[in-house]
Scaffold this motif. Structure first.
Motif, short mmCIF file in Angstrom:
data_model
loop_
_atom_site.label_atom_id
_atom_site.label_comp_id
_atom_site.label_asym_id
_atom_site.label_seq_id
_atom_site.Cartn_x
_atom_site.Cartn_y
_atom_site.Cartn_z
N CYS A 107 0.81 -1.22 0.00
CA CYS A 107 0.00 0.00 0.00
C CYS A 107 0.84 1.27 0.00
O CYS A 107 0.29 2.37 0.14
CB CYS A 107 -0.93 0.01 1.22
SG CYS A 107 -2.17 -1.29 1.22
N TYR A 108 2.15 1.15 -0.15
CA TYR A 108 3.00 2.34 -0.15
C TYR A 108 2.63 3.32 -1.25
O TYR A 108 2.71 4.54 -1.06
CB TYR A 108 4.47 1.94 -0.33
CG TYR A 108 5.16 1.40 0.90
CD1 TYR A 108 4.47 1.18 2.10
CD2 TYR A 108 6.51 1.08 0.87
CE1 TYR A 108 5.11 0.67 3.21
CE2 TYR A 108 7.17 0.58 1.98
CZ TYR A 108 6.46 0.37 3.14
OH TYR A 108 7.11 -0.13 4.25
N ALA A 109 2.24 2.80 -2.41
CA ALA A 109 1.94 3.70 -3.54
C ALA A 109 0.86 4.71 -3.17
O ALA A 109 0.95 5.90 -3.51
CB ALA A 109 1.51 2.87 -4.75
N GLU A 110 -0.18 4.24 -2.46
CA GLU A 110 -1.25 5.14 -2.06
C GLU A 110 -0.88 5.97 -0.83
O GLU A 110 -1.22 7.15 -0.74
CB GLU A 110 -2.53 4.36 -1.79
CG GLU A 110 -3.74 5.24 -1.50
CD GLU A 110 -5.05 4.48 -1.57
OE1 GLU A 110 -5.96 4.82 -0.80
OE2 GLU A 110 -5.17 3.55 -2.41
N ALA A 111 -0.17 5.38 0.09
CA ALA A 111 0.16 6.07 1.33
C ALA A 111 1.16 7.21 1.12
O ALA A 111 1.06 8.25 1.77
CB ALA A 111 0.72 5.09 2.34
N PRO A 119 -8.86 -2.02 -4.03
CA PRO A 119 -9.51 -2.37 -2.76
C PRO A 119 -9.16 -3.76 -2.25
O PRO A 119 -8.98 -3.96 -1.04
CB PRO A 119 -11.00 -2.25 -3.08
CG PRO A 119 -11.07 -1.24 -4.18
CD PRO A 119 -9.83 -1.49 -5.01
N LEU A 120 -9.07 -4.73 -3.14
CA LEU A 120 -8.75 -6.09 -2.70
C LEU A 120 -7.35 -6.17 -2.10
O LEU A 120 -7.12 -6.91 -1.13
CB LEU A 120 -8.87 -7.07 -3.88
CG LEU A 120 -10.28 -7.44 -4.32
CD1 LEU A 120 -10.24 -8.34 -5.55
CD2 LEU A 120 -11.04 -8.12 -3.18
N ILE A 121 -6.41 -5.40 -2.66
CA ILE A 121 -5.06 -5.38 -2.12
C ILE A 121 -5.06 -4.75 -0.73
O ILE A 121 -4.40 -5.22 0.20
CB ILE A 121 -4.11 -4.60 -3.07
CG1 ILE A 121 -3.95 -5.37 -4.38
CG2 ILE A 121 -2.75 -4.37 -2.40
CD1 ILE A 121 -3.13 -4.66 -5.42
N LYS A 122 -5.86 -3.69 -0.57
CA LYS A 122 -5.95 -3.03 0.73
C LYS A 122 -6.58 -3.93 1.79
O LYS A 122 -6.14 -3.96 2.95
CB LYS A 122 -6.72 -1.71 0.60
CG LYS A 122 -5.94 -0.64 -0.15
CD LYS A 122 -6.57 0.72 -0.04
CE LYS A 122 -7.69 0.90 -1.02
NZ LYS A 122 -8.12 2.34 -1.10
N GLU A 123 -7.59 -4.67 1.40
CA GLU A 123 -8.23 -5.58 2.35
C GLU A 123 -7.28 -6.71 2.76
O GLU A 123 -7.25 -7.11 3.93
CB GLU A 123 -9.52 -6.15 1.76
CG GLU A 123 -10.66 -5.15 1.74
CD GLU A 123 -10.91 -4.52 3.10
OE1 GLU A 123 -11.08 -5.27 4.09
OE2 GLU A 123 -10.91 -3.28 3.20
N ARG A 124 -6.52 -7.19 1.80
CA ARG A 124 -5.52 -8.22 2.13
C ARG A 124 -4.45 -7.65 3.06
O ARG A 124 -4.04 -8.31 4.03
CB ARG A 124 -4.89 -8.76 0.84
CG ARG A 124 -3.76 -9.76 1.06
CD ARG A 124 -4.25 -11.03 1.72
NE ARG A 124 -3.18 -11.95 1.96
CZ ARG A 124 -2.77 -12.90 1.11
NH1 ARG A 124 -3.38 -13.01 -0.07
NH2 ARG A 124 -1.79 -13.70 1.39
#
Length: 219
Positions: A107-111, A119-124
């Motif tokens: 999630c570094y790209a968004e943070a 969303p699926l990557i964030k939930e994982r």
């Protein structure tokens, strides 16, 4: 003299840098951004940062570099003297890397860089990080350091992984991973007060604008 190849924004680079500073080892910093070009792969088989250049050749992978430094360099010990104690430190280091650092990295790209993460990557990431912090609660001693009374290489992984995971939690996942983990919060503060951290943070801040421009240019 040892030469540390990498860049000051990399958390893995800073783990090794702090180890060298803690042990009082003289070393040279060499700018290196990794990648898949032949000249990068010649010193880092996977094209990753950091790389330690020794009199015998190059070593990559942070955990391996930290072990090499501990085995070959004088100064402050960053591992216990006994085999079981060393194994427990390495166990904690691997747990922090596998179950906290790596899930947060998805999630570094968004943070940090303004790009959206699926969303699926964030939930994982959320599920993995919750499990990772639960693992750290069970296995860490925090007395006051991760493995006990002594600063070890596990604390280096903790210092430069948990802070980023917490930023991901707050910026992307809307969760405070340390809300019910005061021991970890206290250790982050303690490590932040380490005399060598001022140099590491200053070097990181100085390098950040150019690094962000480089990231932007590659989109």
């Amino acid at each position: 003299m040892l030469k540390l190849h990498g860049f000051a924004v990399s958390n893995y680079y800073n783990m090794v840098k702090l180890a060298l500073l803690e042990k009082g080892v003289h070393f040279e910093e060499v700018p290196f951004f990794g990648g898949q070009l032949p000249q990068a792969l010649a010193i880092s088989p996977r094209g990753k940062v950091p790389v330690l250049q020794t009199e015998h050749g190059f070593i990559s992978e942070t955990g391996v570099i930290l072990d090499y430094i501990e085995q070959t360099q004088p100064g402050k010990a960053l591992l216990p003297a006994d085999a079981f104690g060393q194994a427990k430190v390495r166990e904690l280091l691997r747990e922090i890397e596998l179950y906290i650092e790596l899930p947060a990295r998805t999630c570094y790209a968004e943070a940090f860089f303004g790009a959206a993460v699926e969303p699926l990557i964030k939930e994982r990431a959320r599920a993995d990080l919750l499990a990772g912090f639960a693992t750290l609660k069970r296995n860490g001693k925090f007395a006051p350091y991760v493995a006990g009374e002594q600063l070890t290489i596990a604390d280096l992984m903790f210092c430069f992984s948990v802070d980023l995971a917490c930023a991901v939690g707050k910026k992307v996942l809307n969760i405070d991973f340390l809300a019910d983990f005061p021991e970890a919060k206290a250790l982050l503060q303690l490590l932040g007060e380490n005399p060598h951290m001022a140099r590491i943070v200053a070097d990181k801040d100085a390098a950040m604008p150019a690094f962000l421009e480089m990231v932007k240019s590659k989109r």
